[in-house]
Structures are given as structure tokens and as C-alpha cells.
Design a protein around this motif. Structure first.
Motif, mmCIF file in Angstrom:
data_model
loop_
_atom_site.group_PDB
_atom_site.id
_atom_site.type_symbol
_atom_site.label_atom_id
_atom_site.label_comp_id
_atom_site.label_asym_id
_atom_site.label_seq_id
_atom_site.Cartn_x
_atom_site.Cartn_y
_atom_site.Cartn_z
ATOM 1 N N HIS A 173 -2.121 2.532 5.951
ATOM 2 C CA HIS A 173 -2.284 1.353 5.093
ATOM 3 C C HIS A 173 -1.521 1.755 3.929
ATOM 4 C CE1 HIS A 173 -4.624 -1.479 2.435
ATOM 5 N NE2 HIS A 173 -5.098 -1.909 3.291
ATOM 6 N N PRO A 174 -1.175 0.358 3.514
ATOM 7 C CA PRO A 174 -0.307 0.503 2.290
ATOM 8 C C PRO A 174 -0.846 1.012 0.996
ATOM 9 C CG PRO A 174 0.018 -1.723 3.215
ATOM 10 C CD PRO A 174 -1.057 -1.099 3.997
ATOM 11 N N GLU A 175 -2.237 0.899 0.825
ATOM 12 C CA GLU A 175 -2.668 1.726 -0.491
ATOM 13 C C GLU A 175 -3.038 2.952 -0.222
ATOM 14 O OE1 GLU A 175 -5.857 -0.960 -1.581
ATOM 15 O OE2 GLU A 175 -4.788 -2.490 -1.863
ATOM 16 N N ALA A 197 0.907 8.660 -1.902
ATOM 17 C CA ALA A 197 0.527 7.564 -2.671
ATOM 18 C C ALA A 197 1.688 6.580 -2.500
ATOM 19 C CB ALA A 197 0.331 7.943 -3.939
ATOM 20 N N PRO A 198 1.215 5.322 -2.894
ATOM 21 C CA PRO A 198 2.612 4.476 -2.683
ATOM 22 C C PRO A 198 3.056 4.263 -4.095
ATOM 23 C CG PRO A 198 0.404 3.328 -3.020
ATOM 24 C CD PRO A 198 0.108 4.908 -2.811
ATOM 25 N N TRP A 199 4.183 3.607 -4.111
ATOM 26 C CA TRP A 199 5.071 3.481 -5.363
ATOM 27 C C TRP A 199 4.676 2.012 -5.814
ATOM 28 C CZ3 TRP A 199 7.315 6.320 -8.556
ATOM 29 C CH2 TRP A 199 8.473 5.834 -9.453
ATOM 30 N N ASN A 200 4.523 2.177 -7.202
ATOM 31 C CA ASN A 200 4.266 0.923 -8.361
ATOM 32 C C ASN A 200 3.006 0.328 -7.881
ATOM 33 O OD1 ASN A 200 6.637 0.541 -9.769
ATOM 34 N ND2 ASN A 200 7.841 0.019 -8.136
ATOM 35 N N ASP A 201 1.916 1.127 -7.620
ATOM 36 C CA ASP A 201 0.553 0.688 -7.531
ATOM 37 C C ASP A 201 -0.576 1.729 -8.159
ATOM 38 O OD1 ASP A 201 -2.013 -0.262 -6.808
ATOM 39 O OD2 ASP A 201 -1.407 -0.725 -4.629
ATOM 40 N N LEU A 202 -0.515 1.425 -9.393
ATOM 41 C CA LEU A 202 -1.329 2.578 -10.164
ATOM 42 C C LEU A 202 -2.781 2.430 -9.723
ATOM 43 C CD1 LEU A 202 -0.439 2.186 -13.742
ATOM 44 C CD2 LEU A 202 -0.069 4.146 -12.570
ATOM 45 N N GLU A 203 -3.279 1.468 -9.182
ATOM 46 C CA GLU A 203 -4.710 1.301 -8.978
ATOM 47 C C GLU A 203 -4.777 2.193 -7.390
ATOM 48 O OE1 GLU A 203 -7.927 -2.044 -7.274
ATOM 49 O OE2 GLU A 203 -6.217 -2.966 -8.650
ATOM 50 N N ALA A 204 -4.074 2.032 -6.727
ATOM 51 C CA ALA A 204 -4.018 2.824 -5.406
ATOM 52 C C ALA A 204 -3.911 4.282 -5.608
ATOM 53 C CB ALA A 204 -2.824 2.436 -4.549
ATOM 54 N N VAL A 205 -3.134 4.482 -6.624
ATOM 55 C CA VAL A 205 -3.014 6.072 -7.078
ATOM 56 C C VAL A 205 -4.255 6.507 -7.492
ATOM 57 C CG1 VAL A 205 -1.821 7.563 -8.316
ATOM 58 C CG2 VAL A 205 -0.379 5.843 -7.435
ATOM 59 N N GLU A 206 -4.880 5.973 -8.437
ATOM 60 C CA GLU A 206 -6.151 6.278 -8.913
ATOM 61 C C GLU A 206 -7.190 6.337 -7.901
ATOM 62 O OE1 GLU A 206 -9.007 5.902 -12.883
ATOM 63 O OE2 GLU A 206 -7.557 4.233 -12.333
ATOM 64 N N ASN A 382 8.568 -1.257 -3.152
ATOM 65 C CA ASN A 382 8.056 0.227 -2.570
ATOM 66 C C ASN A 382 8.602 0.350 -1.237
ATOM 67 O OD1 ASN A 382 6.310 -1.546 -0.680
ATOM 68 N ND2 ASN A 382 5.090 -2.074 -2.344
ATOM 69 N N TYR A 383 7.979 1.475 -0.707
ATOM 70 C CA TYR A 383 8.684 1.841 0.763
ATOM 71 C C TYR A 383 8.391 0.753 1.880
ATOM 72 C CZ TYR A 383 9.556 4.779 4.829
ATOM 73 O OH TYR A 383 10.076 5.197 6.028
ATOM 74 N N ARG A 384 7.229 0.342 1.709
ATOM 75 C CA ARG A 384 7.011 -0.705 2.899
ATOM 76 C C ARG A 384 7.824 -2.225 2.700
ATOM 77 N NH1 ARG A 384 1.807 0.931 5.233
ATOM 78 N NH2 ARG A 384 1.674 2.982 4.538
#
Length: 449
Positions: A173-175, A197-206, A382-384
Motif C-alpha cells: 500500500h502507498p501509505e 515510509a513513503p516520501w512527501n507524506d507526513l501523515e503516513a510517516v507518523e 514519490n516513488y509510486r
């Protein structure tokens, strides 16, 4: 005849000696190259010499070089100032394995450029720098897991050979990207200590940090992800990561092996105004000599004194530190950055104007000496996005077509970026753009077919 058939045939015709020598080398060296990345079909170029802004192959072809040793060569090849000091050092010894004056001189030059750096240790490569930095970071935080970014490259030790170029079908999953081990020989137990973790997604990182609370001790990022062209951070992503690292008590590592001293004197930390806990460096800090470094806050670097292992016979040898000090003091000056940035702007504008004139879908990502041409109008965050939008076959046609015109536009592969050196001139940029004008109509035809 299809474009690729024509381009490949011309490449083979130009490089028969390279082909012969490559196949001879394969009898003695796996894949015929010193680093696996350097092998490509139908055969790589065999280089005879390099000088200034040029490479010369064994078939007598010259190339305006924007590969610059995978970005290690912001000084250009055989820069006179660097060559002079290392030649003198050869006479005085190349390896002491004891402290010497250049240790403090070289460390001080790096500290001038990075506000976050209080102490420095030297290594021999970017891989060594990230490997040791991760160990120091985990020692400081007291937690064993590493968090890395999907699509990012941090060298070739076990902990980072994961999810750097995984096929989309395996990516999860992307997140919550899957952990994909990308080398045989990496133990599964090692892989279990790494989260992605995905790039440019702070919510997903947290979200990932919450799921692994009290387990993740280190976060390593390329401030610009340069294993997928030039994936820049958007908004306050890097600063947001700084805040999350503070909240979750995680050691924040900037891998500046590619960005360090190349996008600004103090690298991405200066350019994006973010203060990491540790910075890893190599490539262009050393004027094409094999040197790396780890720098960081005093309390973090103190882990070396408290039991975090860092050894190496060749670490900080006087030959490479002479090159480093000269590179930072005499080569990468304020005027040099202005010169390189102006050339970069000229390159970007020229590429984009030609693509527009020919009806090619594409744009350029660029920061100072670094740039990447993307044959898509889609914004890549991001990578995707990269996987979904980059046409590798078209880019192969571009790369080999430019090489056939005497231009090495960047290291081989669509996921790489050019480096403009201090020895490049406006004439080199204009020659590059003239070559692109020649190949662009056929690329447009290929893209639209």
C-alpha cells in the motif's frame, strides 16, 4: 527501422574497442565492471582518460561529461588545484594510520558549511558513511529499528538494500510500503529491523512511527531522493520529519552523499533550512577522491567514544584529505556556485524549450548543479508516481542518442541526474542543447507512437 534499433546500431559502430575490451574484462571481473551499476547493454563504454569537462573512450570518442562520476565530480576531471596538492602529498606519504594535521583542517572545513555539525569522522565512501551513521544513530536513541524512504538509495550495506527500486506489484500500500529486500545474501532477520515510509507524506510517516513506537531509533533520508531522478521534498516535509523525530525521540540522518556541497555550500541542510542530527557525506566533497564523512551534533557523535564502533585503516588518510580541503577552500567557492547555477538554469530552459517546440511531454527538475530530465508532464512526488509515469524505454533512446552525439547527459538510466561541474562552460551547455535538438524530433515521434 525502429528508433532503438537505429540508436543501438550507431552505438555499436562507434564503440567496437569498448565491446572487445569489455568482453575480455568479463573473463576476470564479474559483469566486467567494478560496480554492478556500471554494466549496461549492449556494452558499457571503456574509458581511456578524463580531463576537465570531457571523457575520452578507447575508440577515440570524446564526450561532454555530465555523469561526473555519479556526481562525485563537481570539480570536473583532474582539476588543477586538486591535482597539484595530491601530487605533492604523494611525495610525503599517502597513509599514516596515525593522527595528522589535516584531520582537524578537513573537519573544520565541513563544520563551516553545516551548522548542525559539531564533530566529524572520516570514511572512504558514501556506503561507509551511511552504515556507520545508522549504527551511531541507533546507539544514541537506544532503539534498534531503522526507518528509510521508499525509492531512496543509501549505499550497499544490508540495512539499506531494501525498497529502493522494487517492482510495483511487490510494493504494498502507498501509505504502508512493503519491505522488499533487493539483494541476495541479506538476512531476513536484518530486514526485520527496517521499516519503509513513503516520501512527501507526513501523515503516513507518523502512522508508521505510531505503529512502531519505542522501536524505531533512526530515520535516514536523502533530502532530495536521487534514485528516482530528483524527487524534491514538498511543503514542510523535511521540517515536519524533524518535528516527528523530536517527538518520537528518533535520530534524524540526512544522507547528503549526493546533495552535500552540490546544491548549496552546506548541502540540503542549508538549502531547505533543516537541522538534522547526523549528516553523511562523500562524492563531491573530495574532488573525485574516495573520501566520505559523518558529521553531527556533539552528543550524538559522542556515541563513538561510548562504544559505537567506527574503524578503518584508510579513514582520513592525508591524500584524500588534501583533496577535500582544497576542494572546499579553493574549488567550490561562492563564484563557483553562481557559475554552476547559471549553467544549470541555461540547461533547464534549453531542454524545456526544445521539448515544447517538438511537442515532447516532459519537464526538468533542477537544483544548482543537479538536474534531471523527465519525459512526462505529470508531477512526480514519490516513488509510486515515478513507477507510474516514467518511460524507461524512451529514456534509453534519449540517453544513447545523446551519447552517440558526443554528450554524456548524466549517469546511465532514467533514475539518475546530471552534475554540472565548475569546469563546464556556456559552450558545453550550448553543445548539449544542439545535440538534443538533433535527437528530439525522433524522440517526439517515438513518444507519440
Amino acid at each position: 527501422m525502429k528508433l532503438w534499433e537505429s540508436v543501438e546500431a550507431e552505438y555499436r559502430e562507434r564503440t567496437p574497442t569498448s565491446k572487445e575490451m569489455y568482453h575480455e574484462t568479463r573473463d576476470h571481473v564479474p559483469m566486467g565492471v567494478a560496480s554492478s551499476y556500471r554494466a549496461w547493454d549492449p556494452h558499457p563504454l571503456i574509458i581511456d582518460r578524463a580531463q576537465g569537462a570531457y571523457l575520452y573512450d578507447v575508440d577515440g570518442n570524446s564526450y561532454v561529461d555530465f555523469d561526473m562520476n555519479n556526481g562525485a565530480g563537481m570539480s570536473g576531471h583532474a582539476h588543477p588545484a586538486v591535482t597539484e596538492v595530491v601530487t605533492e602529498q604523494l611525495r610525503n606519504g599517502t597513509l599514516f594510520t596515525h593522527p595528522h594535521e589535516l584531520l582537524s583542517e578537513a573537519a573544520a572545513e565541513l563544520k563551516k558549511r553545516w551548522d548542525a555539525i559539531d564533530k566529524v569522522r572520516f570514511t572512504n565512501s558514501g556506503t561507509e558513511s551511511t552504515m556507520h551513521a545508522i549504527r551511531i544513530a541507533r546507539a544514541y536513541s537506544g532503539k534498534d529499528k531503522l526507518l528509510k524512504i521508499e525509492g531512496a538509495y543509501h549505499g550497499c550495506h544490508d540495512y539499506v538494500l531494501m525498497s529502493k527500486s522494487a517492482p510495483g506489484r511487490l510494493s504494498g500500500h502507498p501509505e504502508r510500503p512493503s519491505r522488499v529486500v533487493e539483494s541476495h545474501g541479506v538476512p531476513e532477520k536484518t530486514a526485520e529491523t527496517v521499516e519503509i515510509a513513503p516520501w512527501n507524506d507526513l501523515e503516513a510517516v507518523e502512522g508508521i512511527l505510531r505503529e512502531n513506537i519505542n522501536e524505531i531509533g533512526a530515520l535516514i533520508v536523502e533530502p532530495i531522493v536521487m534514485n528516482t531522478g530528483m524527487l524534491q521534498p514538498y511543503g514542510d516535509f523535511l521540517k515536519g520529519l524533524r518535528e516527528l523525530c523530536d517527538e518520537y525521540r528518533i535520530t534524524y540522518i540526512f544522507d547528503e552523499v549526493k546533495t552535500g556541497v552540490k546544491i548549496a555550500p552546506g548541502g540540503a541542510a542549508e538549502y531547505y533550512d533543516v537541522e538534522p542530527d547526523l549528516v553523511t557525506m562523500a562524492k563531491s566533497i573530495g574532488g573525485n577522491f574516495p573520501v566520505g564523512a559523518i558529521g553531527g551534533k556533539e552528543e550524538v557523535m559522542a556515541q563513538i567514544e561510548h562504544g559505537a564502533a567506527h574503524y578503518g585503516t584508510y579513514n582520513g588518510n592525508p591524500l584524500v584529505l588534501q583533496a577535500l580541503v582544497t576542494q572546499l577552500r579553493e574549488v567550490l567557492t561562492e563564484d563557483a556556485y553562481e557559475h554552476v547555477d547559471a549553467l544549470g538554469q541555461r540547461m533547464v530552459q534549453g531542454y524545456e524549450d526544445i521539448m515544447e517546440d517538438q511537442g515532447i511531454d516532459g519537464h526538468v527538475e533542477h537544483v544548482n548543479s543537479q538536474g534531471s530530465i523527465l519525459f512526462t508532464d505529470e508531477r512526480i512526488e514519490n516513488y509510486r508516481d515515478w513507477l507510474d509515469n516514467i518511460d524507461y524505454d524512451l529514456h534509453e533512446n534519449f540517453w544513447f542518442s545523446m551519447v552517440n552525439q558526443g554528450i554524456m547527459p548524466h549517469p546511465h538510466s532514467a533514475d539518475q541526474q546530471w552534475t554540472i561541474s565548475v569546469q563546464h562552460t556556456e559552450e558545453h551547455i550550448d553543445e548539449t542543447l544542439e545535440a538534443f535538438k538533433h535527437v528530439a524530433p525522433r524522440l517526439a515521434e517515438e513518444q507519440q507512437s
